[in-house]
Scaffold this active site. Structure first.
Site, mmCIF file in Angstrom:
data_model
loop_
_atom_site.group_PDB
_atom_site.id
_atom_site.type_symbol
_atom_site.label_atom_id
_atom_site.label_comp_id
_atom_site.label_asym_id
_atom_site.label_seq_id
_atom_site.Cartn_x
_atom_site.Cartn_y
_atom_site.Cartn_z
ATOM 1 N N GLY A 13 0.535 -26.178 -14.120
ATOM 2 C CA GLY A 13 2.369 -27.360 -14.026
ATOM 3 C C GLY A 13 1.572 -28.523 -15.587
ATOM 4 O O GLY A 13 1.881 -29.507 -16.007
ATOM 5 N N SER A 143 -4.737 -36.928 -4.657
ATOM 6 C CA SER A 143 -3.516 -37.364 -5.307
ATOM 7 C C SER A 143 -3.932 -38.458 -3.487
ATOM 8 O O SER A 143 -4.598 -37.989 -2.697
ATOM 9 C CB SER A 143 -1.950 -37.238 -3.900
ATOM 10 O OG SER A 143 -1.552 -38.212 -3.704
ATOM 11 N N TYR A 155 2.914 -31.976 1.835
ATOM 12 C CA TYR A 155 1.738 -32.658 0.575
ATOM 13 C C TYR A 155 0.189 -32.864 1.109
ATOM 14 O O TYR A 155 -0.765 -32.954 0.262
ATOM 15 C CB TYR A 155 3.008 -33.282 -0.261
ATOM 16 C CG TYR A 155 2.556 -34.342 -1.296
ATOM 17 C CD1 TYR A 155 2.597 -33.226 -2.495
ATOM 18 C CD2 TYR A 155 1.507 -35.486 -1.903
ATOM 19 C CE1 TYR A 155 2.314 -33.356 -3.988
ATOM 20 C CE2 TYR A 155 1.791 -35.214 -2.962
ATOM 21 C CZ TYR A 155 1.875 -34.558 -4.392
ATOM 22 O OH TYR A 155 0.992 -34.862 -5.758
ATOM 23 N N ALA A 158 -2.382 -30.012 1.987
ATOM 24 C CA ALA A 158 -2.463 -30.226 0.543
ATOM 25 C C ALA A 158 -3.475 -30.679 -0.173
ATOM 26 O O ALA A 158 -4.860 -30.094 -1.045
ATOM 27 C CB ALA A 158 -1.455 -29.298 -0.123
ATOM 28 N N LYS A 159 -2.835 -31.515 -0.491
ATOM 29 C CA LYS A 159 -4.540 -32.660 -1.065
ATOM 30 C C LYS A 159 -5.593 -32.388 -0.980
ATOM 31 O O LYS A 159 -5.943 -33.250 -1.560
ATOM 32 C CB LYS A 159 -3.353 -33.916 -1.851
ATOM 33 C CG LYS A 159 -1.805 -33.904 -2.922
ATOM 34 C CD LYS A 159 -2.253 -32.394 -3.611
ATOM 35 C CE LYS A 159 -0.717 -33.324 -5.026
ATOM 36 N NZ LYS A 159 -1.628 -32.364 -6.195
#
Length: 254
Positions: A13, A143, A155, A158-159
């Site tokens: 990324g 994050s 999110y 996942a983080k």
């Protein structure tokens, strides 16, 4: 001394935002860098700019981090063109924000796939080179959302998962000279936060001012702020730091 002279770093990324800033910072510290991103054209463009500005070798590679064959091929190409990778920055990420009752299967699967499957595939492909060399650095982008954020169930999961996976990597790979750490940014001004501001019906400038006003250091983060932490974790001075998550949020968790 950063200890990155002659090292090879892979940044997933890395075509823009935090990833691009990280690739550039690692190059200025002496590493040759490979940018692996779904947007191959932008990856190549970013790599060329880094080469021109730093004098280090850089390649841009197009790959979907959720595709095992593409990830393996990308890492193999890096090893062939630049040398065995010693630094991996798992930065690839996407958002598909929504409240639980509005979140689709695809919203969930896409975010979990890019962040967690992407982390798994890239780490599995790169670690064999690190283990063989008895030296390696794996740094993954978590994050503050790992602590919970309304409208980001996928999110946040996942983080948070990346933080747990990082601890396990540290245990498994430590005996082979490989460290694993995570960096958890707070509000950082990128294209992604610009899209978030648009979804919220405001401008990036207004959104940034609002977030800065409630952050103890009274400013928003920049990609370069995060890149500096990653560069430290990639170097020799961080050789006794592993299994950690560093929150880079200006003092405000959420």
């Amino acid at each position: 001394m950063s200890g990155l002279d002659g090292r090879v770093a892979v940044v997933t990324g890395g075509a823009r935002g935090i990833g691009a800033a990280t690739a550039r910072r690692l190059a200025t510290e002496g590493a040759d860098v490979a940018i692996v991103d779904l947007d191959e054209a932008q990856s190549v463009q970013t790599a060329k700019a880094i080469e021109a500005d730093t004098g280090r070798r850089a390649v841009g590679i197009g790959a979907d981090v959720t595709d095992a064959d593409q990830v393996t091929a990308a890492v193999d190409r890096v090893a062939d063109e630049l040398g065995p990778p010693g630094v991996l920055v798992n930065n690839a990420g996407v958002t598909r924000d929504n409240l639980l009752f509005k979140m689709s299967d695809d919203d969930w699967d896409t975010v979990i796939g890019v962040h967690l499957r992407g982390f798994f595939l890239a780490t599995r492909a790169a670690q064999r080179h690190m283990v063989a060399a008895k030296w390696g650095r794996i740094i993954s982008l978590s994050s503050v959302s790992a602590l919970g954020t309304r409208g980001q169930l996928n999110y946040s999961a996942a983080k948070a998962g990346l933080q747990g996976a990082t601890r396990t990597l540290a245990i498994e790979l430590g005996p082979f000279g490989v460290t694993a750490n995570a960096v958890a940014p707070g509000f950082v001004v990128t294209e992604m936060t610009g899209r978030l501001a648009e979804r919220l019906g405001t401008t990036l400038e207004a959104f940034t001012e609002e977030r800065a006003a409630i952050t103890p250091v009274r400013r928003a983060g920049t990609p370069e702020d995060i890149a500096g932490i990653i560069a430290f974790l990639a170097g020799d001075d961080a050789s006794f730091i592993t299994g950690q998550t560093i929150y880079a949020d200006g003092g405000r968790r959420l």
